[in-house]
Design a protein around this motif. Structure first.
Motif: not given
Length: 300
Positions: A209-237
């Motif tokens: 694989g060839i990967f490009f990513h910003g460490t502070d990507d606010n939509l798609v996590p750079y490592a492992t994190a919620p999509h769009h950094y949604c709150d755990p209580e939100s429907p889209g978590y």
């Protein structure tokens, strides 16, 4: 004197041509784009725009299939940056397919207010469209002088998510296990993408694989994190595994990777990395065609 000068000019020209490499250097004119409908779904014609090198050779050529971004709501395979990329790759000797797919979130949200089950369904539909496009091209390999054994795939943002899931999470996101068994890939290019669950990335499907990513990507996590950094209580978590986590898994399986990590950058890294294309094409030739192992991280 003139004859001597002419001789050296011819010799210089021959040396230059001999030093150029197919799949690395721009050696070919590019044919006018060809548009095909690869499927019709939900009353929408899904197309692939094909860019091919102009050559008298009948030899089959490696294929690159690329899927645009746009949050599953917008975007187009005719985005100028992706068209430019397709022409660059075709000039090097690749056949390139830029595909459209169902934009099921057009005019709708794909953020924290959209439930996680709905997001999984979107990933599934996009992965199916992508695999159907590849299947169409593989069936027409002879017509387009495609080598069906050498398919490289890629995507940007939402397109990268769909492609990565089709590559590394196929058995998870698709309803039918072992779907599309005849479709295998040699390498994947991801611009700010992620997968649903890295645990489904196994030694069997760990293609380079060839990967490009910003460490502070606010939509798609750079490592492992919620999509769009949604709150755990939100429907889209929904937890996703981004480029860093995928690369760590590939390293565990001794698979090749080229990882560009951009300190402090956000989702703008989903744009086409024209300055780094030479390194991308060199990686593909070294790993896919010369069977070399490459594990490289580049920090910006």
């Amino acid at each position: 004197m003139k004859k001597c000068l002419l001789f050296f000019l011819i010799l210089f020209s021959l040396n230059q041509s001999f030093s150029q490499e197919v799949l690395i250097d721009s050696l070919f004119r590019v044919q006018p784009v060809t548009t095909e409908v690869y499927a019709e779904k939900d009353s929408t014609q899904l197309i692939v725009d094909l860019y091919q090198p102009e050559t008298s050779s009948k030899e089959a050529k490696p294929l690159i299939v690329f899927m645009h971004g746009g949050g599953f709501a917008g975007g187009s395979p005719r985005n100028p940056a992706e068209v430019r990329f397709a022409k660059i790759a075709a000039a090097k000797g690749y056949v390139v397919g830029l595909i459209s797919y169902r934009l099921v979130r057009k005019g709708k949200s794909f953020s924290c207010d959209f439930d996680a089950d709905g997001k999984m369904e979107v990933f599934k539909l996009a992965a199916e469209d992508f695999l159907d496009a590849v299947s169409f091209l593989k069936k027409n390999a002879e017509k387009y002088q495609i080598d069906p054994e050498n398919i490289i795939v890629g995507g940007s943002s939402a397109g990268a998510e769909a492609v990565l899931d089709a590559v590394y999470n196929r058995d998870l996101v698709l309803e039918q296990k072992n779907a599309y068994p005849d479709i295998q890939f040699k390498a994947v290019i991801s611009l700010a993408g992620a997968i649903v669950d890295v645990r489904y990335l196994t030694e069997k499907n760990a293609i380079p694989g060839i990967f490009f990513h910003g460490t502070d990507d606010n939509l798609v996590p750079y490592a492992t994190a919620p999509h769009h950094y949604c709150d755990p209580e939100s429907p889209g978590y929904l937890i996703l595994d981004g480029s860093k986590t995928i690369v760590e898994k590939l390293k565990e399986f001794n698979s090749s990777y080229l990882f560009y990590t951009f300190e402090g950058a956000k989702h703008e890294i989903s744009g086409m990395p024209f300055d780094d294309l030479p390194a991308i094409f060199q990686f593909i030739k070294s790993v896919v065609f010369h069977k070399e192992q490459v594990q490289t991280t580049v920090y910006h």
